[in-house]
Scaffold this active site. Sequence first.
Site, PDB file in Angstrom:
ATOM      1  N   GLY A 114      -2.335 -30.712   2.672  1.00 41.49           N
ATOM      2  CA  GLY A 114      -2.314 -29.268   2.346  1.00 41.49           C
ATOM      3  C   GLY A 114      -3.450 -28.372   2.724  1.00 41.49           C
ATOM      4  N   THR A 115      -4.885 -28.998   2.998  1.00 39.18           N
ATOM      5  CA  THR A 115      -5.793 -27.933   3.121  1.00 39.18           C
ATOM      6  C   THR A 115      -5.678 -26.905   4.120  1.00 39.18           C
ATOM      7  OG1 THR A 115      -6.850 -29.650   4.880  1.00 39.18           O
ATOM      8  CG2 THR A 115      -7.467 -29.532   2.312  1.00 39.18           C
ATOM      9  N   GLY A 116      -5.155 -27.155   5.448  1.00 37.38           N
ATOM     10  CA  GLY A 116      -4.931 -26.102   6.310  1.00 37.38           C
ATOM     11  C   GLY A 116      -3.994 -25.166   5.884  1.00 37.38           C
ATOM     12  N   CYS A 117      -2.659 -25.658   5.583  1.00 38.49           N
ATOM     13  CA  CYS A 117      -1.967 -24.384   5.191  1.00 38.49           C
ATOM     14  C   CYS A 117      -2.555 -23.584   4.021  1.00 38.49           C
ATOM     15  CB  CYS A 117      -0.699 -25.310   4.216  1.00 38.49           C
ATOM     16  SG  CYS A 117       0.370 -26.347   5.627  1.00 38.49           S
TER      17      CYS A 117
ATOM     18  N   LYS B 156     -12.211 -24.584  11.816  1.00 36.09           N
ATOM     19  CA  LYS B 156     -12.326 -25.357  10.659  1.00 36.09           C
ATOM     20  C   LYS B 156     -13.029 -26.703  10.879  1.00 36.09           C
ATOM     21  CE  LYS B 156      -7.866 -25.242   9.884  1.00 36.09           C
ATOM     22  NZ  LYS B 156      -6.393 -25.313   9.617  1.00 36.09           N
TER      23      LYS B 156
ATOM     24  N   THR C   8      -6.546 -34.494   0.054  1.00 35.20           N
ATOM     25  CA  THR C   8      -6.765 -33.167   0.453  1.00 35.20           C
ATOM     26  C   THR C   8      -5.296 -32.618   1.391  1.00 35.20           C
ATOM     27  OG1 THR C   8      -7.296 -34.514   2.589  1.00 35.20           O
ATOM     28  CG2 THR C   8      -9.175 -33.686   0.815  1.00 35.20           C
TER      29      THR C   8
END
Length: 269
Positions: free
Chosen positions: A213-216, A176, A211
Amino acid sequence: MSAAPPRVLTVAGSDSGGGAGIQADLKTMLALGVHGMSVITAVTAQNSLGVQGAWELPAEAVRAQYRSVVDDIGVQAIKTGMLSSAALVETVADLLSGTDAPVVVDPVGVSKHGDALLATEALESVRTRLLPVATVATPNLDEVAQLTGVRVEDEDGMRRAAEAILAHGPRWALIKGGHLAGSASPEAADLLTDGTREHWLRAPRLDNRHTHGTGCTLASALASGLAKGLTVPAAATAAKEYVTGAIASGFALGTGIGPVDHGWRWRTR
């Protein structure tokens, strides 16, 4: 009576503020039309300002939750998130190795606010036990540096990062690049590769600080696509589209960093 939708299991920590962790995972899964189930690995006291406390669950509690779901209900895909200690990493890796379903490993190391969510002594267990059972590993650039020592400054660096992650055994790496070059780049570019095929997932870089929580969200969306039978590249492309919309609709909550909007496709403003 309706047929059951595809089933996805998240193995992760609880975010009391609802922006990341188990809560974000289940919201994403609902939005994408799959049935979300959970194994809670830790409880956090967390809000828009950061993580005020974290309490790991015993390995036997994690194992019991997992067996309860998998042995009765079954799963079409699994996503892992916060696994705070070597003991939990190894427990979960053992469980995953005996389950016939694609696995998305989000090797969570720190929160959006910079709070540590993985003990330093657990890194080797992630490298040697968890990454080898992953269908897709989805580290951000900070997590790549934690796990491999590779520090990324450009897109060629993302290729080196992917090679370093793939060396630990996952079938695919999704690197990412949202943090690449700070906010100078006009694009948020992610690299998906299995070492031979390379797919660049690009979207405009959005001017929105909310932003959390983007990875989850991305990892859960990817697992949801795999549960529906999509290929890894197709599932990753759909997940990128979903998380980009969620970031665009992210909203202020509390006095710090707000969450992405998991229901952006439904919501009218």
